[in-house]
Enzyme design. Structure first.
Site, PDB file in Angstrom:
ATOM      1  CG  ASP A 173      -0.271   0.002   2.486  1.00 37.41           C
ATOM      2  OD1 ASP A 173      -1.089  -0.202   3.447  1.00 37.41           O
ATOM      3  OD2 ASP A 173       0.937   0.198   2.593  1.00 37.41           O
ATOM      4  CG  LEU A 174      -0.031   3.917  -2.691  1.00 33.92           C
ATOM      5  CD1 LEU A 174      -0.816   4.764  -3.498  1.00 33.92           C
ATOM      6  CD2 LEU A 174       1.159   3.308  -3.409  1.00 33.92           C
ATOM      7  CG  ASP A 193      -3.489   3.033   0.516  1.00 39.06           C
ATOM      8  OD1 ASP A 193      -2.582   3.643   1.038  1.00 39.06           O
ATOM      9  OD2 ASP A 193      -4.440   2.621   1.084  1.00 39.06           O
TER      10      ASP A 193
END
Length: 548
Positions: free
Chosen positions: A418-419, A461
């Site tokens: 994920d970001l 995300d």
């Protein structure tokens, strides 16, 4: 040799031909429309159910993370040392309570369980030696499940009049010499959990009449509609894989049927979990309303197309003069045609030419309908924002890919990531900027992706990449691809109005079948490795063996 028919015979034959063509066209068109509506509806229902299950998952995940934060705050409080000054200790506790609005009461006991300092002076001088918060807390950090207030029920302000509920956290205190000097007891107000639940209600969920509930380990409703609180809700969900969100259509105690999503708490960070179960439910008629509208649209369109073709067929059939054998042959071609060229273009007379041209057009339109069905299926398996495959596609892909890898004795690397910093972009630049960032990150992911591998968006995300690899090189391949991802994603993303945004990513990997024969177990371990990567400072890869 031409067939010599009287005028009456020709009229009778023409009438039968008209009826045959009209019925054939109408039936084929309506059958294709019915099949399309059934397939699209089934896929849409599955997507709606998975959305409900994911809503439950996000709720229990938020609660887990919030409890983890509370536990870390309590660990910070353990820095308090026994100074022998109860007034000072009380002042410290009240200062801390003022900075943490979820804390209803903090207290410090002596070694015998007598409260020596507490917020507001409440319970000071009283013994809580028989309460679990002291019995358990004198040995190690202890977390108690939701319960009604006992000693504090009449001592704390309660403007709503509803029963006060707490989640307890307790831990032993030590004096300067390291000896046990008492217990730090914390009562967290259960209202924070209600606020977490309320924060989940987007306008879309409210419009869909969604209810969110939280159940205890034994199925008792802890959070939810007032008339359900305290009730036990037995469900028939398969709990053999509690880590995976599930959904089904259930009949509840009010007699109504609901699309019910369920997710089990697995804990997070320092919070080991208390067996909570999050439930998202929507009335079937509200949840599946888009399905009904889609069915009406497809069937209505099919009916109009069928009527249109019937009219065309009637007009063209009324001009037929060809022998019945040619008409039968053309009808056979309609049933087996794969392209419009399979229908021979008749040029013997203007009537033949018009009929064959019309039938070629009809086959082409039927093929267009098949392509439309295919596009509908693509939409059901694709994330609408990024164009990446979604979880539904991933499940189908893994079914046949696992069998292929097992035959070849190869491995699959499950790379979840994920970001880092995505929430900050949304909060500071807005959700539109966040969407543009996700689209740009998607292009970078595609540029990194090898032929034959798959990257899918799980939601928000969160992404997962499925990498095919020989078993001996799986770990090194995961590291190589992860390094490229870390480099590409970290590059600034240009946004409108001269703005830029920059995010990183944290990655967790697990390898099938080395880390589990069940793919769900491999996903769980990749997710655990991802959490470990974030815990170690983010912007890095952790492979499951390295994480444990």
């Amino acid at each position: 040799m031409p067939i010599n028919l009287s005028g009456l015979q020709r009229l009778s034959l023409r009438t039968r031909i008209i009826a045959l063509v009209t019925t054939l066209v109408f039936t084929i068109t309506m059958l294709i429309s019915w099949v399309a509506s059934r397939e699209a509806a089934a896929q849409l229902e599955a997507n709606i159910g998975e959305t409900s299950a994911n809503t439950a998952y996000h709720m229990v995940d938020k609660l887990n993370r919030s409890m983890d934060a509370r536990i870390k705050e309590v660990k910070l409080l353990l820095g308090l040392k026994d100074t022998g000054d109860d007034e000072l200790a009380r002042a410290q506790l009240e200062y801390l309570q003022g900075n943490y609005d979820v804390v209803s009461w903090l207290g410090i006991t002596d070694t015998q369980g007598t409260v020596v300092a507490a917020t507001g002076g409440i319970l000071e001088g009283q013994s809580i030696a028989q309460r679990p918060v002291f019995i358990e807390g004198q040995h190690e950090l202890w977390i108690g499940d939701v319960h009604d207030a006992v000693l504090l029920s009449q001592l704390l302000p309660n403007p709503t009049g509803e029963p006060i509920q707490f989640v307890d956290i307790a831990a032993p205190l030590e004096d300067a010499s390291g000896a046990f000097s008492g217990v730090l007891a914390v009562h967290l107000s259960w209202e924070w959990a209600a606020r977490v639940k309320d924060s989940m209600f987007s306008p879309a969920l409210q419009e869909q009449q969604t209810d969110l509930l939280l159940l205890s380990k034994d199925g008792t409703v802890l959070l939810g509609p007032p008339y359900l609180r305290g009730q036990a809700l037995p469900f028939t969900h398969d709990t053999s894989s509690p880590s995976m969100p599930q959904w089904s259509v259930e009949t509840w105690s009010d007699g109504r049927r609901y699309v019910t999503g369920i997710a089990h708490s697995q804990g997070f960070g320092d919070f080991p979990g208390l067996g909570w179960v999050a439930v998202s439910r929507q009335p079937v008629e509200a949840a599946f309303a888009p399905v009904a509208r889609l069915n009406e649209l497809i069937l209505g369109t099919g009916l109009l197309v069928a009527l249109l073709f019937s009219i065309i067929g009637w007009v063209l059939a009324s001009r037929l003069v060809a022998p019945l054998t040619r008409l039968a042959r053309a009808a056979d071609n309609i049933q087996t045609a794969q392209t419009h060229a399979a229908i021979t273009l008749e040029t013997g007379s203007p009537e033949f030419e018009r009929l064959s041209t019309s039938m070629r057009d009809m086959v082409e339109r039927l093929l267009d309908q098949r392509q439309t069905i295919s596009r509908l299926e693509d939409l059901a398996n694709t994330d609408p924002l990024t164009g990446l495959p979604n979880r539904s596609f991933l499940d189908q892909y893994l079914q046949h890919t696992l069998a292929e890898m097992e035959r070849q004795q190869h491995s699959l690397v499950v790379l979840m990531f994920d970001l880092d910093g995505f929430k900050r972009v949304n909060d500071t630049l807005g959700h539109h900027a966040g969407d543009l960032l996700l689209i740009e990150v998607t292009q970078r992911l595609k540029a990194t992706l090898r032929s034959g591998d798959v990257v899918a968006r799980l939601g928000g995300d969160e992404f997962v990449m499925i990498i095919k690899s020989p078993s001996v090189s799986s770990a090194s391949l995961a590291k190589d691809i992860s390094q490229r991802l870390l480099t590409h994603i970290a590059k600034p993303v240009p946004l409108p109005d001269g703005q830029t945004a920059q995010v990183g990513c944290s990655l967790g990997a697990a390898i099938w079948p080395q880390h589990g024969h069940a793919i769900s177990q491999v996903f769980q371990r990749a997710d655990a490795a991802l959490y470990q990567a974030k815990h170690q400072g983010k912007h890095r890869l952790i492979i499951y063996e390295e994480a444990h």
